[in-house]
Write a protein that holds these residues in place. Structure first.
Motif, PDB file in Angstrom:
ATOM      1  N   SER A 273       0.839  -1.188   0.000  1.00 62.49           N
ATOM      2  CA  SER A 273       0.000   0.000   0.000  1.00 62.49           C
ATOM      3  C   SER A 273       0.880   1.245   0.000  1.00 62.49           C
ATOM      4  O   SER A 273       2.118   1.160   0.097  1.00 62.49           O
ATOM      5  N   GLU A 274       0.282   2.404  -0.102  1.00 60.36           N
ATOM      6  CA  GLU A 274       1.054   3.647  -0.064  1.00 60.36           C
ATOM      7  C   GLU A 274       1.784   3.780   1.265  1.00 60.36           C
ATOM      8  O   GLU A 274       2.949   4.204   1.299  1.00 60.36           O
ATOM      9  N   ASP A 275       1.146   3.382   2.344  1.00 59.45           N
ATOM     10  CA  ASP A 275       1.826   3.390   3.640  1.00 59.45           C
ATOM     11  C   ASP A 275       2.993   2.416   3.644  1.00 59.45           C
ATOM     12  O   ASP A 275       4.049   2.689   4.231  1.00 59.45           O
ATOM     13  N   GLY A 276       2.824   1.272   2.978  1.00 58.13           N
ATOM     14  CA  GLY A 276       3.903   0.305   2.905  1.00 58.13           C
ATOM     15  C   GLY A 276       5.090   0.827   2.121  1.00 58.13           C
ATOM     16  O   GLY A 276       6.259   0.624   2.511  1.00 58.13           O
ATOM     17  N   LEU A 277       4.829   1.497   1.012  1.00 53.44           N
ATOM     18  CA  LEU A 277       5.914   2.080   0.215  1.00 53.44           C
ATOM     19  C   LEU A 277       6.672   3.137   1.021  1.00 53.44           C
ATOM     20  O   LEU A 277       7.912   3.203   0.981  1.00 53.44           O
ATOM     21  N   GLN A 278       5.945   3.951   1.741  1.00 55.38           N
ATOM     22  CA  GLN A 278       6.596   4.972   2.564  1.00 55.38           C
ATOM     23  C   GLN A 278       7.424   4.333   3.674  1.00 55.38           C
ATOM     24  O   GLN A 278       8.512   4.828   4.006  1.00 55.38           O
ATOM     25  N   GLU A 279       6.939   3.227   4.225  1.00 58.18           N
ATOM     26  CA  GLU A 279       7.687   2.540   5.264  1.00 58.18           C
ATOM     27  C   GLU A 279       8.990   1.952   4.712  1.00 58.18           C
ATOM     28  O   GLU A 279      10.045   2.014   5.366  1.00 58.18           O
ATOM     29  N   VAL A 280       8.948   1.379   3.508  1.00 63.35           N
ATOM     30  CA  VAL A 280      10.173   0.864   2.881  1.00 63.35           C
ATOM     31  C   VAL A 280      11.160   1.994   2.647  1.00 63.35           C
ATOM     32  O   VAL A 280      12.359   1.868   2.941  1.00 63.35           O
ATOM     33  N   GLN A 281      10.693   3.118   2.135  1.00 64.51           N
ATOM     34  CA  GLN A 281      11.579   4.253   1.897  1.00 64.51           C
ATOM     35  C   GLN A 281      12.168   4.761   3.212  1.00 64.51           C
ATOM     36  O   GLN A 281      13.359   5.100   3.284  1.00 64.51           O
ATOM     37  N   ARG A 282      11.346   4.791   4.252  1.00 62.92           N
ATOM     38  CA  ARG A 282      11.835   5.262   5.541  1.00 62.92           C
ATOM     39  C   ARG A 282      12.939   4.348   6.074  1.00 62.92           C
ATOM     40  O   ARG A 282      13.968   4.826   6.566  1.00 62.92           O
ATOM     41  N   GLN A 283      12.747   3.039   5.969  1.00 62.40           N
ATOM     42  CA  GLN A 283      13.756   2.117   6.464  1.00 62.40           C
ATOM     43  C   GLN A 283      15.044   2.202   5.639  1.00 62.40           C
ATOM     44  O   GLN A 283      16.151   2.100   6.189  1.00 62.40           O
ATOM     45  N   ILE A 284      14.939   2.396   4.343  1.00 62.88           N
ATOM     46  CA  ILE A 284      16.147   2.529   3.513  1.00 62.88           C
ATOM     47  C   ILE A 284      16.886   3.816   3.847  1.00 62.88           C
ATOM     48  O   ILE A 284      18.130   3.836   3.982  1.00 62.88           O
ATOM     49  N   ASP A 285      16.135   4.894   3.999  1.00 66.62           N
ATOM     50  CA  ASP A 285      16.785   6.157   4.372  1.00 66.62           C
ATOM     51  C   ASP A 285      17.488   6.016   5.717  1.00 66.62           C
ATOM     52  O   ASP A 285      18.621   6.515   5.897  1.00 66.62           O
ATOM     53  N   ALA A 286      16.849   5.335   6.665  1.00 66.43           N
ATOM     54  CA  ALA A 286      17.460   5.144   7.986  1.00 66.43           C
ATOM     55  C   ALA A 286      18.726   4.299   7.878  1.00 66.43           C
ATOM     56  O   ALA A 286      19.745   4.582   8.542  1.00 66.43           O
ATOM     57  N   GLY A 321      37.653   8.502   7.741  1.00 66.53           N
ATOM     58  CA  GLY A 321      37.130   9.741   7.202  1.00 66.53           C
ATOM     59  C   GLY A 321      35.668   9.885   7.583  1.00 66.53           C
ATOM     60  O   GLY A 321      35.156   9.199   8.474  1.00 66.53           O
ATOM     61  N   THR A 322      34.986  10.746   6.885  1.00 66.97           N
ATOM     62  CA  THR A 322      33.561  10.987   7.151  1.00 66.97           C
ATOM     63  C   THR A 322      32.759  10.875   5.858  1.00 66.97           C
ATOM     64  O   THR A 322      33.245  11.180   4.768  1.00 66.97           O
ATOM     65  N   TRP A 323      31.503  10.417   6.050  1.00 65.21           N
ATOM     66  CA  TRP A 323      30.581  10.270   4.917  1.00 65.21           C
ATOM     67  C   TRP A 323      29.466  11.319   5.006  1.00 65.21           C
ATOM     68  O   TRP A 323      29.068  11.717   6.086  1.00 65.21           O
ATOM     69  N   ALA A 324      28.979  11.706   3.841  1.00 65.47           N
ATOM     70  CA  ALA A 324      27.820  12.597   3.759  1.00 65.47           C
ATOM     71  C   ALA A 324      26.978  12.195   2.553  1.00 65.47           C
ATOM     72  O   ALA A 324      27.514  11.950   1.464  1.00 65.47           O
ATOM     73  N   LEU A 325      25.672  12.073   2.756  1.00 68.83           N
ATOM     74  CA  LEU A 325      24.758  11.753   1.650  1.00 68.83           C
ATOM     75  C   LEU A 325      24.428  13.019   0.890  1.00 68.83           C
ATOM     76  O   LEU A 325      23.833  13.955   1.448  1.00 68.83           O
ATOM     77  N   THR A 326      24.830  13.069  -0.352  1.00 71.46           N
ATOM     78  CA  THR A 326      24.578  14.275  -1.154  1.00 71.46           C
ATOM     79  C   THR A 326      23.322  14.166  -2.013  1.00 71.46           C
ATOM     80  O   THR A 326      22.755  15.176  -2.414  1.00 71.46           O
ATOM     81  N   GLU A 327      22.902  12.965  -2.312  1.00 69.00           N
ATOM     82  CA  GLU A 327      21.667  12.762  -3.074  1.00 69.00           C
ATOM     83  C   GLU A 327      20.978  11.514  -2.540  1.00 69.00           C
ATOM     84  O   GLU A 327      21.544  10.420  -2.594  1.00 69.00           O
ATOM     85  N   PRO A 328      19.797  11.644  -1.993  1.00 69.26           N
ATOM     86  CA  PRO A 328      19.128  10.474  -1.414  1.00 69.26           C
ATOM     87  C   PRO A 328      18.806   9.451  -2.501  1.00 69.26           C
ATOM     88  O   PRO A 328      18.681   9.778  -3.686  1.00 69.26           O
ATOM     89  N   ALA A 329      18.660   8.222  -2.086  1.00 68.82           N
ATOM     90  CA  ALA A 329      18.363   7.143  -3.031  1.00 68.82           C
ATOM     91  C   ALA A 329      16.898   7.196  -3.465  1.00 68.82           C
ATOM     92  O   ALA A 329      15.997   7.366  -2.640  1.00 68.82           O
ATOM     93  N   HIS A 330      16.684   7.064  -4.773  1.00 68.85           N
ATOM     94  CA  HIS A 330      15.329   6.997  -5.327  1.00 68.85           C
ATOM     95  C   HIS A 330      14.980   5.522  -5.514  1.00 68.85           C
ATOM     96  O   HIS A 330      15.596   4.822  -6.313  1.00 68.85           O
ATOM     97  N   ILE A 331      13.981   5.071  -4.776  1.00 71.10           N
ATOM     98  CA  ILE A 331      13.713   3.639  -4.653  1.00 71.10           C
ATOM     99  C   ILE A 331      12.620   3.186  -5.631  1.00 71.10           C
ATOM    100  O   ILE A 331      11.619   3.872  -5.848  1.00 71.10           O
ATOM    101  N   GLU A 332      12.828   2.007  -6.220  1.00 68.49           N
ATOM    102  CA  GLU A 332      11.814   1.303  -6.994  1.00 68.49           C
ATOM    103  C   GLU A 332      11.635  -0.091  -6.400  1.00 68.49           C
ATOM    104  O   GLU A 332      12.610  -0.732  -6.013  1.00 68.49           O
TER     105      GLU A 332
END
Length: 433
Positions: A273-286, A321-332
């Motif tokens: 569902s749309e909530d499920g897709l958002q949850e997957v994106q949230r977990q990947i971003d985390a 060293g240090t890491w920084a995310l410059t462009e978030p991942a676009h998930i499919e």
């Protein structure tokens, strides 16, 4: 002398008296001589004489007998004649009218009871929600041979037209009864539906049916059900009661025809569902944000790493060293199996080595090491386990393994879980605890 009685013959010869009739229909006897008698005693007419005519009484009896024979022939033959010309057509038309009127009792009584197909979906509620059902028909041809018949009919819905041939047989109930015509059991349109692994029921036009009720065929890893339906357009879906899931309905059409018609139907599946897709994106971003907190140039279990260390050593040699995310991942997400989706995406990150630049390492005006831009790919899986928990696992250099969850009480498959240790991997884990 006394008076004599008067001669009433008028003096004529008494021997030539008049013959009296003996009964109704008898011809008066001839008063003339018949000629010389046959020495054999035969009363045959002389040669050349006309044949003797039948009496009126005999002719009447013969006429009455002929009429009675004709009536008997019509009484026996007319019912059969009428039944052989109108019976098969009328029986076929009655069946088609029952289909149009939704008379399921009549339809099911005439339908073929297939051993590998279920008629459970033939309910009034399912038919009430169907579209493009049979609207009209015309009988095109009737062919009768002895006690069998074939009736060809053209069928029409709002969306299409078709043709069907019906076979009938006649039962003889006796010489004074018409032939009783019966339809050979009519085969209804059938659909072979691929059921996703773990599904316990499906819905047709919003009416839910347990999988076991729909004559399941095949092994549990490739389940199928076969259902009989009447001509029309239907919608099939999976119940979406579980969290994170929604059922994507499929529309399918049973054409206006009867007979051996069967069609496979695939694509029925659970979607997030749309909530499920958002949850997957949230977990990947985390997960990516957690990787960005690492100080190694090749953090374990993360999708990004510096291809070459600043000193020229391979990336497996850790550089701080240090890491920084410059462009978030676009998930499919791409559906792989029941309760399992493959995850893909791309993004960019920067790694800045600690300390001053050395050797050929790029540096800024102050002499510090310049950030290194790293393009990365997200590759993993999203799963829904038997407890209803949605989880994401990212793949770095190793493959992902998963197992199916099964309810220990019912034996139903309820979800998928990722296996971390391949030595403990099993095809099915009870409850996925």
């Amino acid at each position: 002398m006394g008076a004599r009685g008067r001669d009433r013959t008028g003096g004529r010869d008494r021997a030539a008296g008049r013959a009296l009739p003996l009964g109704w229909g008898d011809e008066p006897a001839s008063a003339s001589p018949t000629g010389p008698s046959d020495p054999t005693g035969s009363s045959a007419p002389p040669e050349g004489a006309a044949p003797r005519r039948l009496s009126t009484r005999t002719r009447r009896l013969l006429a009455i007998g002929s009429v009675l024979a004709l009536v008997a022939a019509l009484f026996v033959g007319l019912p059969r004649l009428l039944s052989t010309t109108a019976g098969p057509e009328r029986v076929t038309a009655d069946f088609l009218h029952a289909v149009i009127d939704g008379d399921l009792e009549t339809v099911l009584a005439q339908a073929e009871h297939a051993a590998d197909a279920s008629a459970a979906a033939l309910t009034a509620q399912v038919l009430r929600e169907a579209h493009d059902q049979l609207e009209s028909f015309e009988i095109q041809h009737v062919e009768v041979t002895a006690d069998t018949a074939r009736v060809t009919a053209s069928l029409h819905t709002a969306a299409a037209s078709g043709e069907a041939v019906f076979s009938l047989t006649a039962a003889d109930a006796g010489p004074f009864s018409p032939l009783a015509w019966e339809l050979t059991p009519v085969a209804l349109p059938e659909f072979v539906i691929d059921v996703p692994f773990g599904a316990q029921e499906i819905a047709i036009n919003g009416v839910s049916f347990p999988i076991a009720q729909l004559a399941i065929t095949g092994d549990p890893y490739a389940s199928r059900v076969t259902v009989q339906l009447l001509p029309g357009t239907y919608e099939i879906s999976l119940p979406g009661a579980r969290r994170w899931l929604e059922a994507s309905p499929l529309a399918f059409e049973a054409p206006p025809t009867f007979g051996n018609w069967r069609k496979p139907l695939s694509g029925l599946q659970y979607d997030l569902s749309e909530d499920g897709l958002q949850e997957v994106q949230r977990q990947i971003d985390a997960a990516l944000e957690h990787c960005a907190t690492e100080t190694s140039s090749a953090p374990a279990g993360c999708p990004f790493a510096v291809p070459e260390a600043p000193t020229g050593a391979p990336a497996t040699t850790a550089v701080q060293g240090t890491w920084a995310l410059t462009e978030p991942a676009h998930i499919e997400l791409h559906r792989s199996d029941a309760f399992l989706w493959m995850v893909y995406g791309t993004g960019t990150a920067e790694f800045t080595p600690s300390g001053s630049a050395t050797g050929g390492t790029a540096h800024d005006e102050a002499g510090a090491a310049a950030p290194i831009e790293v393009a990365f790919e997200v590759d993993g899986a999203a799963t829904l386990d038997g407890k209803g928990e949605l989880a994401v696992a990212l793949r770095s250099t190793t493959s992902l393994s998963y197992a199916y969850c099964v309810d220990v009480k019912t034996g139903n498959f309820t979800g998928v879980t990722i296996i971390e240790d391949l030595e403990d991997a099993t095809i099915v884990q009870n409850d996925c605890a």
